[in-house]
Scaffold this motif. Structure first.
Motif, PDB file in Angstrom:
ATOM      1  N   ARG A 142       0.835  -1.202   0.000  1.00 20.92           N
ATOM      2  CA  ARG A 142       0.000   0.000   0.000  1.00 20.92           C
ATOM      3  C   ARG A 142       0.869   1.249   0.000  1.00 20.92           C
ATOM      4  O   ARG A 142       0.600   2.219  -0.704  1.00 20.92           O
ATOM      5  CB  ARG A 142      -0.910  -0.032   1.252  1.00 20.92           C
ATOM      6  N   GLU A 143       1.949   1.198   0.793  1.00 22.87           N
ATOM      7  CA  GLU A 143       2.864   2.346   0.861  1.00 22.87           C
ATOM      8  C   GLU A 143       3.497   2.604  -0.515  1.00 22.87           C
ATOM      9  O   GLU A 143       3.614   3.742  -0.955  1.00 22.87           O
ATOM     10  CB  GLU A 143       3.943   2.056   1.923  1.00 22.87           C
ATOM     11  N   GLU A 144       3.872   1.513  -1.192  1.00 27.60           N
ATOM     12  CA  GLU A 144       4.487   1.644  -2.518  1.00 27.60           C
ATOM     13  C   GLU A 144       3.521   2.332  -3.499  1.00 27.60           C
ATOM     14  O   GLU A 144       3.906   3.260  -4.223  1.00 27.60           O
ATOM     15  CB  GLU A 144       4.844   0.243  -3.038  1.00 27.60           C
ATOM     16  N   ILE A 145       2.261   1.902  -3.474  1.00 26.26           N
ATOM     17  CA  ILE A 145       1.270   2.465  -4.405  1.00 26.26           C
ATOM     18  C   ILE A 145       0.987   3.933  -4.060  1.00 26.26           C
ATOM     19  O   ILE A 145       0.941   4.800  -4.936  1.00 26.26           O
ATOM     20  CB  ILE A 145      -0.054   1.654  -4.358  1.00 26.26           C
ATOM     21  N   LEU A 146       0.829   4.203  -2.761  1.00 29.54           N
ATOM     22  CA  LEU A 146       0.509   5.584  -2.365  1.00 29.54           C
ATOM     23  C   LEU A 146       1.680   6.522  -2.697  1.00 29.54           C
ATOM     24  O   LEU A 146       1.472   7.635  -3.193  1.00 29.54           O
ATOM     25  CB  LEU A 146       0.159   5.646  -0.864  1.00 29.54           C
ATOM     26  N   LEU A 147       2.914   6.061  -2.448  1.00 28.20           N
ATOM     27  CA  LEU A 147       4.077   6.903  -2.769  1.00 28.20           C
ATOM     28  C   LEU A 147       4.121   7.218  -4.263  1.00 28.20           C
ATOM     29  O   LEU A 147       4.422   8.354  -4.659  1.00 28.20           O
ATOM     30  CB  LEU A 147       5.377   6.202  -2.348  1.00 28.20           C
ATOM     31  N   ALA A 148       3.806   6.232  -5.101  1.00 21.33           N
ATOM     32  CA  ALA A 148       3.826   6.462  -6.552  1.00 21.33           C
ATOM     33  C   ALA A 148       2.756   7.487  -6.942  1.00 21.33           C
ATOM     34  O   ALA A 148       3.012   8.389  -7.750  1.00 21.33           O
ATOM     35  CB  ALA A 148       3.601   5.138  -7.288  1.00 21.33           C
ATOM     36  N   ILE A 149       1.561   7.360  -6.355  1.00 20.24           N
ATOM     37  CA  ILE A 149       0.485   8.306  -6.678  1.00 20.24           C
ATOM     38  C   ILE A 149       0.862   9.710  -6.182  1.00 20.24           C
ATOM     39  O   ILE A 149       0.661  10.708  -6.887  1.00 20.24           O
ATOM     40  CB  ILE A 149      -0.856   7.850  -6.063  1.00 20.24           C
ATOM     41  N   GLU A 150       1.446   9.766  -4.981  1.00 17.40           N
ATOM     42  CA  GLU A 150       1.859  11.070  -4.440  1.00 17.40           C
ATOM     43  C   GLU A 150       2.931  11.705  -5.322  1.00 17.40           C
ATOM     44  O   GLU A 150       2.908  12.919  -5.583  1.00 17.40           O
ATOM     45  CB  GLU A 150       2.386  10.915  -3.009  1.00 17.40           C
ATOM     46  N   ALA A 151       3.883  10.877  -5.802  1.00 19.93           N
ATOM     47  CA  ALA A 151       4.945  11.414  -6.666  1.00 19.93           C
ATOM     48  C   ALA A 151       4.332  11.979  -7.943  1.00 19.93           C
ATOM     49  O   ALA A 151       4.690  13.079  -8.394  1.00 19.93           O
ATOM     50  CB  ALA A 151       5.955  10.317  -6.995  1.00 19.93           C
ATOM     51  N   ALA A 152       3.382  11.232  -8.522  1.00 20.24           N
ATOM     52  CA  ALA A 152       2.756  11.705  -9.766  1.00 20.24           C
ATOM     53  C   ALA A 152       1.980  12.992  -9.522  1.00 20.24           C
ATOM     54  O   ALA A 152       2.023  13.920 -10.338  1.00 20.24           O
ATOM     55  CB  ALA A 152       1.832  10.617 -10.321  1.00 20.24           C
TER      56      ALA A 152
END
Ligand SMILES: [Zn+2]
Length: 361
Positions: free
Chosen positions: A240-250
Motif C-alpha cells: 500500500r505504501e508503494e502504491i501511495l508513494l507512486a500516486i503522491e509522486a505523480a
C-alpha cells in the motif's frame, strides 16, 4: 453459514432471500465482486437454502440437508472448479497454455475449467435430483472457464433442465463472454467500509486497534481481514505504501518525481496479473478515499482511515472531479485487463493521468 450470516452483504443476500421467499430465484446467477467478499460462502449458503427442509426462505443451518451441503456431501450440490493438474491429462484439442498455478493449499491446479467439465455438469443437470429439491451447480472461479467451456455452458444457462440452479462465482467478470453474463442475474458483493468491518471484527472478539488496522489493510473484505497473519499484514502495508508513494509522486508535479514515473509504474505493476490487480485495487481504494475527503466525507467513511492525513492532501491536490475521474479510470482499466496490454504501460498511463495527462480510458 446461512445467507443471513454472510457478513456485510445484506443487500446481496437480502435480494436472494426475497427471491427465494417469492419462489422467483433466477436459474442462472453471477456472484461478482472483489476477492474475499464472501461470494463463495454465499453460493454455498444459497445451495443450502434451496435444499433446506425447514421451510424458511433462508437455510436453517441445522437440518440434514443443510449439514450435508456444509460438509460438501450433498449429492445434488456440485461445485465445478479448477482440477488438480497431476490428476488430469490435458483434454484433446486444448493446448497446455497453462503453467500450473499454486492455490492457497499449494496444490497444482489446472489454469482453466475445461469444456469437458462443463459438458459433464450439463449431463448431471439433466438427471432428476437424487435426494434434494433441485440440483445446484456452483462454478467457481467462473472466469477460469475457457471460451469453449463458456460456449458449452450457454444452452444450459438458458434453460437449466429440471429446475437446476447455476451460480457463477467470479472476481474477474470481465473475463466472461458477454453472452454468458447476459444470461445471468448479476448479484454484486461489495467491500465494507473499514469502520463497519472493524466493528464486525470487534464483535468477534478482536481488540479495537488490531480490528481497525486489519479492516483497512483488508480493504473492507471480511474474509481477508480474518485471514491476515502478521507477515501478510506487513506485506500489504508495504504494498500500500508503494502504491501511495507512486500516486503522491505523480500528483506532486515535481520534475524529479515525474522523471521516476516509468520505474515507479513498473514496480507497482509487479510481475503477474494478480499483483497488477492488487495494485489497481489499492490505487482505486486510495483514490476513492481521496475523492471522498475532497467532497467533505468524514474520515470514518474511508477504507484507509489510518492514512487520512496524506490522503486528504492528495484529494486537495487533485480536486474532487479529477479524483472521481481517476477512480472511474481505474475501474475501467480493471475491466479491460483481458486486452492483454502491457501492465507496466497501463500503470504508467494511470500515473501520468494523476500527474495531469489526459485519461487513458
Ligand atoms: Zn436446513
Amino acid at each position: 453459514m446461512t445467507l443471513g450470516e454472510i457478513p456485510g452483504q445484506a443487500v446481496a443476500t437480502g435480494l436472494l432471500i426475497r427471491a427465494l421467499a417469492a419462489g422467483r430465484l433466477p436459474h442462472a446467477l453471477l456472484f461478482q465482486g472483489a476477492e474475499g467478499t464472501g461470494k463463495a460462502d454465499a453460493a454455498l449458503a444459497l445451495a443450502a437454502a434451496i435444499q433446506c427442509e425447514a421451510g424458511g426462505p433462508d437455510a436453517c443451518g441445522a437440518c440434514g440437508p443443510c449439514l450435508k451441503v456444509r460438509k460438501n456431501l450433498h449429492p445434488d450440490v456440485l461445485r465445478v472448479t479448477r482440477l488438480p493438474k497431476r490428476e488430469t491429462a490435458a483434454p484433446a484439442g486444448e493446448p497446455e497454455e497453462d503453467e500450473a498455478e499454486e492455490d492457497a493449499d499449494g496444490k497444482d491446479l489446472r489454469r482453466v475449467i475445461t469444456v469437458d467439465q462443463i459438458r459433464e455438469m450439463a449431463e448431471h443437470a439433466s438427471f432428476a435430483p437424487r435426494e434434494g429439491r433441485a440440483r445446484v451447480f456452483v462454478i467457481d472461479p467462473a472466469d477460469r472457464m475457457n471460451v469453449a467451456a463458456q460456449n458449452a455452458l450457454l444452452k444450459t444457462l438458458e434453460e437449466p433442465p429440471g429446475g437446476a440452479t447455476i451460480v457463477l462465482v467470479s472476481s474477474r467478470p470481465h473475463a466472461l463472454l458477454p453472452t454468458v453474463r447476459s444470461r445471468c442475474l448479476a448479484v454484486r458483493f461489495r467491500t465494507m467500509t473499514s469502520s463497519d468491518l472493524a466493528s464486525l471484527l470487534v464483535a468477534r472478539g478482536m481488540g479495537p486497534e488490531e480490528a481497525r488496522e486489519r479492516a483497512a489493510l483488508a480493504e473492507g473484505r471480511p474474509r481477508i481481514a480474518l485471514a491476515l497473519d502478521r507477515d501478510a499484514q506487513d506485506a500489504r502495508r508495504a504494498r500500500r505504501e508503494e502504491i501511495l508513494l507512486a500516486i503522491e509522486a505523480a500528483a506532486s508535479g515535481r520534475p524529479e518525481d515525474l522523471a521516476r514515473l516509468p520505474s515507479l509504474a513498473a514496480s507497482c505493476a509487479g510481475e503477474s496479473e494478480e499483483s497488477f490487480l492488487e495494485a489497481l485495487d489499492l490505487a482505486g481504494a486510495l483514490l476513492r478515499d481521496a475523492s471522498r475527503l475532497a467532497v467533505g466525507s468524514p474520515v470514518s467513511a474511508l477504507v484507509h482511515a489510518d492514512l487520512a492525513g496524506r490522503i486528504g492532501a492528495l484529494g486537495e491536490r487533485l480536486g474532487r472531479s479529477r479524483a472521481a475521474d481517476l477512480v472511474r479510470c481505474v475501474e475501467r482499466m480493471r475491466d479491460d485487463l483481458g486486452l492483454n496490454l502491457s501492465r507496466s504501460l497501463l500503470a504508467e498511463a494511470l500515473l501520468a493521468s494523476v500527474a495531469g495527462a489526459p485519461l487513458p480510458f
